[in-house]
Scaffold this active site. Sequence first.
Site, PDB file in Angstrom:
ATOM      1  N   LYS A  13       0.835  -1.208   0.000  1.00 44.90           N
ATOM      2  CA  LYS A  13       0.000   0.000   0.000  1.00 44.90           C
ATOM      3  C   LYS A  13       0.875   1.265   0.000  1.00 44.90           C
ATOM      4  O   LYS A  13       0.631   2.182  -0.786  1.00 44.90           O
ATOM      5  CB  LYS A  13      -0.926  -0.038   1.232  1.00 44.90           C
ATOM      6  CG  LYS A  13      -1.911   1.103   1.320  1.00 44.90           C
ATOM      7  CD  LYS A  13      -3.103   0.733   2.175  1.00 44.90           C
ATOM      8  CE  LYS A  13      -2.866   0.897   3.663  1.00 44.90           C
ATOM      9  NZ  LYS A  13      -2.788   2.314   4.089  1.00 44.90           N
ATOM     10  N   SER A  14       1.874   1.309   0.849  1.00 43.86           N
ATOM     11  CA  SER A  14       2.738   2.506   0.918  1.00 43.86           C
ATOM     12  C   SER A  14       3.417   2.767  -0.422  1.00 43.86           C
ATOM     13  O   SER A  14       3.478   3.904  -0.900  1.00 43.86           O
ATOM     14  CB  SER A  14       3.856   2.301   1.952  1.00 43.86           C
ATOM     15  OG  SER A  14       3.369   2.392   3.239  1.00 43.86           O
ATOM     16  N   ARG A  18       2.918   5.930  -3.425  1.00 43.16           N
ATOM     17  CA  ARG A  18       4.077   6.690  -3.908  1.00 43.16           C
ATOM     18  C   ARG A  18       4.245   6.522  -5.415  1.00 43.16           C
ATOM     19  O   ARG A  18       4.552   7.489  -6.130  1.00 43.16           O
ATOM     20  CB  ARG A  18       5.334   6.244  -3.158  1.00 43.16           C
ATOM     21  CG  ARG A  18       5.334   6.732  -1.696  1.00 43.16           C
ATOM     22  CD  ARG A  18       6.289   5.940  -0.849  1.00 43.16           C
ATOM     23  NE  ARG A  18       6.487   6.516   0.484  1.00 43.16           N
ATOM     24  CZ  ARG A  18       5.625   6.389   1.501  1.00 43.16           C
ATOM     25  NH1 ARG A  18       4.495   5.726   1.341  1.00 43.16           N
ATOM     26  NH2 ARG A  18       5.899   6.925   2.681  1.00 43.16           N
ATOM     27  N   GLY A  85      -4.471   8.416   5.544  1.00 47.34           N
ATOM     28  CA  GLY A  85      -3.479   9.358   6.062  1.00 47.34           C
ATOM     29  C   GLY A  85      -2.339   9.574   5.077  1.00 47.34           C
ATOM     30  O   GLY A  85      -1.811  10.679   4.947  1.00 47.34           O
ATOM     31  N   ARG A 113      -7.536  13.119  12.677  1.00 50.69           N
ATOM     32  CA  ARG A 113      -6.101  12.849  12.764  1.00 50.69           C
ATOM     33  C   ARG A 113      -5.294  14.136  12.578  1.00 50.69           C
ATOM     34  O   ARG A 113      -5.658  14.995  11.774  1.00 50.69           O
ATOM     35  CB  ARG A 113      -5.712  11.780  11.726  1.00 50.69           C
ATOM     36  CG  ARG A 113      -6.404  10.468  12.046  1.00 50.69           C
ATOM     37  CD  ARG A 113      -6.074   9.389  11.047  1.00 50.69           C
ATOM     38  NE  ARG A 113      -4.672   9.006  11.094  1.00 50.69           N
ATOM     39  CZ  ARG A 113      -4.125   8.133  10.253  1.00 50.69           C
ATOM     40  NH1 ARG A 113      -4.862   7.588   9.303  1.00 50.69           N
ATOM     41  NH2 ARG A 113      -2.863   7.813  10.366  1.00 50.69           N
ATOM     42  N   ASP A 306       2.647  -0.581  12.084  1.00 46.09           N
ATOM     43  CA  ASP A 306       1.358  -1.105  11.602  1.00 46.09           C
ATOM     44  C   ASP A 306       1.117  -2.547  12.046  1.00 46.09           C
ATOM     45  O   ASP A 306      -0.008  -3.048  11.934  1.00 46.09           O
ATOM     46  CB  ASP A 306       1.276  -0.997  10.075  1.00 46.09           C
ATOM     47  CG  ASP A 306       1.190   0.459   9.617  1.00 46.09           C
ATOM     48  OD1 ASP A 306       0.818   1.319  10.444  1.00 46.09           O
ATOM     49  OD2 ASP A 306       1.499   0.745   8.452  1.00 46.09           O
ATOM     50  N   LYS A 333      -3.659   6.629  14.682  1.00 51.53           N
ATOM     51  CA  LYS A 333      -3.809   5.931  13.399  1.00 51.53           C
ATOM     52  C   LYS A 333      -5.294   5.965  13.009  1.00 51.53           C
ATOM     53  O   LYS A 333      -6.050   6.773  13.531  1.00 51.53           O
ATOM     54  CB  LYS A 333      -3.275   4.501  13.513  1.00 51.53           C
ATOM     55  CG  LYS A 333      -1.775   4.451  13.761  1.00 51.53           C
ATOM     56  CD  LYS A 333      -1.014   4.987  12.566  1.00 51.53           C
ATOM     57  CE  LYS A 333       0.472   5.043  12.827  1.00 51.53           C
ATOM     58  NZ  LYS A 333       1.202   5.707  11.752  1.00 51.53           N
ATOM     59  N   ARG A 337      -5.329   2.609  18.178  1.00 52.86           N
ATOM     60  CA  ARG A 337      -5.112   1.151  18.096  1.00 52.86           C
ATOM     61  C   ARG A 337      -4.694   0.533  19.424  1.00 52.86           C
ATOM     62  O   ARG A 337      -4.819  -0.683  19.593  1.00 52.86           O
ATOM     63  CB  ARG A 337      -4.102   0.827  16.991  1.00 52.86           C
ATOM     64  CG  ARG A 337      -4.699   1.047  15.612  1.00 52.86           C
ATOM     65  CD  ARG A 337      -3.760   0.679  14.490  1.00 52.86           C
ATOM     66  NE  ARG A 337      -4.457   0.772  13.211  1.00 52.86           N
ATOM     67  CZ  ARG A 337      -3.874   0.952  12.039  1.00 52.86           C
ATOM     68  NH1 ARG A 337      -2.561   1.052  11.966  1.00 52.86           N
ATOM     69  NH2 ARG A 337      -4.593   1.019  10.936  1.00 52.86           N
ATOM     70  N   ARG A 379      -6.992  -2.640  10.111  1.00 49.68           N
ATOM     71  CA  ARG A 379      -5.990  -3.490  10.779  1.00 49.68           C
ATOM     72  C   ARG A 379      -6.530  -4.089  12.091  1.00 49.68           C
ATOM     73  O   ARG A 379      -6.090  -5.148  12.516  1.00 49.68           O
ATOM     74  CB  ARG A 379      -4.683  -2.724  11.010  1.00 49.68           C
ATOM     75  CG  ARG A 379      -4.037  -2.310   9.691  1.00 49.68           C
ATOM     76  CD  ARG A 379      -2.562  -2.035   9.789  1.00 49.68           C
ATOM     77  NE  ARG A 379      -2.145  -1.252   8.636  1.00 49.68           N
ATOM     78  CZ  ARG A 379      -1.868  -1.747   7.421  1.00 49.68           C
ATOM     79  NH1 ARG A 379      -1.958  -3.029   7.191  1.00 49.68           N
ATOM     80  NH2 ARG A 379      -1.502  -0.952   6.431  1.00 49.68           N
TER      81      ARG A 379
HETATM   82  C1  S3P Z   1       2.982   5.108   6.117  1.00 48.00           C
HETATM   83  C2  S3P Z   1       3.679   5.469   7.234  1.00 48.00           C
HETATM   84  C3  S3P Z   1       3.238   5.125   8.593  1.00 48.00           C
HETATM   85  C4  S3P Z   1       2.212   3.997   8.587  1.00 48.00           C
HETATM   86  C5  S3P Z   1       1.163   4.187   7.547  1.00 48.00           C
HETATM   87  C6  S3P Z   1       1.768   4.286   6.164  1.00 48.00           C
HETATM   88  C7  S3P Z   1       3.498   5.544   4.809  1.00 48.00           C
HETATM   89  O1  S3P Z   1       2.658   6.264   9.190  1.00 48.00           O
HETATM   90  O2  S3P Z   1       1.621   3.856   9.846  1.00 48.00           O
HETATM   91  O3  S3P Z   1       0.256   3.097   7.566  1.00 48.00           O
HETATM   92  O4  S3P Z   1       3.054   5.008   3.763  1.00 48.00           O
HETATM   93  O5  S3P Z   1       4.380   6.415   4.780  1.00 48.00           O
HETATM   94  P1  S3P Z   1       3.555   7.390   9.935  1.00 48.00           P
HETATM   95  O6  S3P Z   1       4.521   7.915   8.974  1.00 48.00           O
HETATM   96  O7  S3P Z   1       2.583   8.459  10.375  1.00 48.00           O
HETATM   97  O8  S3P Z   1       4.170   6.679  11.090  1.00 48.00           O
END
Ligand code: S3P
Length: 419
Positions: A13-14, A18, A85, A113, A306, A333, A337, A379
């Site tokens: 996902k991250s 990007r 987020g 948030r 996570d 989050k 959590r 999650r």
């Molecule tokens: C993420 C960074 C993390 C993670 C989120 C995805 C990202 O958050 O908890 O699920 O894709 O950069 P934080 O950077 O706020 O810790």
Amino acid sequence: MALLGEITLPGDKSISHRALMFTALGDGVSRLENLNPGADVKTTQNALINCGIGIEEKAGVVHVQGGGLRPFKQPEYALNCGNSGTTARLMMGLLAAHPIHVQFTGDHSLSKRPMDRVFRPLQQMGANLSATQRKYFPLMLSGRDLWALDYELPYASAQVKSAILLAGLHAKGETTVKSPAFSRDHTEQMLKAMGAKINVKGREVTVKKLIKPLSAIDFVVPGDFSAAAFFIAAALLVPESDLILRNVGVNPTRIAFLHAVQEMGGDVSIANKKVHQGEAVADLRIKSSKLKGIHVYPEQIANLIDELPLIALLATQAEGETVVEGAEELRVKESDRIAAMVTNLSGWGAKIFERPDGFNVEGPTALSGGKVTTFDDHRIAMSLGIAGLISREPARFDNPDCVEISHPGFFDELRALMN
Ligand code: S3P
């Protein structure tokens, strides 16, 4: 019943967020395979389309028409970041220097948030932002020229680091972000692969203003390690299991959970490791194991943030005490959590105790199963879904569909592995 066989996970996902955002700044068409199919990544895709980026899917491959240094057009609607987020914070950085006016909105959870963590450094770069109570969505951004920043993060956050670096791509000078601990480095790896002038020295990252567009890429997104973690936990807990997970992303900044479960006594092995455009991918094999409690320290948190709900679950089945400290970030989050896991697991009979910055668990204890309050958090739902495999009664969810955020089909895939 045991978990046997092998599976592949949805794309990370991250990395998917990007890949979509960065290829918008590309010098041509990028082809992205295995993007995460969940709602969060669709949210990023729609936000970019709303800002004028051409994105099309052909036979499962997503084609992004990069627009070079100035790719964004005035969006017709507010950018609805939904539950995500990462969309919210990275898009703020990505758009801050472009001459458009954008309203950012989100769902109930995202609107609670904190956005000041990105808002403040971007303002120091000259960005024109105004937020509800200077902290929350809805937020207005009017893009304009930025200057570079040298910024020390108060906590390790890949989202905030990435937002500043993305703004830095269009800011006059060199932008540096220093982190108190390592956080996931997908932004750094991908920007480097696309030709940005980015330099990493330990926990310090510097990016120079782009003078030419990023290079378009063909990229296959690795399987999501955070999605894999649920299956790792399931195979460790369900007796007689032997499970193989293929093509999982094992970027060193993401796999602290793997080290933690190995420390707990979990039998997890890695094979066929290869690296593609900076991202390591491997197969994982997990066999059910007898576990013992561990201590997770503050400096480990960012790289397993996570996966901490799963550490809470595993700890309920491990011999002795588990302590997780320095994890206050878990409270902001998609849900709180810490509270969510303590509420659900203690409701099922676990000895889990809330601390301001984490939790303590005494194990092992039998879990009763029954009602799950998901807090609409994917999650939390998936963690309790795994807990339901070893509980007396099955898990009954108030909102099982929230898993669609990151892993549509999660429950069906889990069921298909049970023999
Ligand atoms: C993420 C960074 C993390 C993670 C989120 C995805 C990202 O958050 O908890 O699920 O894709 O950069 P934080 O950077 O706020 O810790």
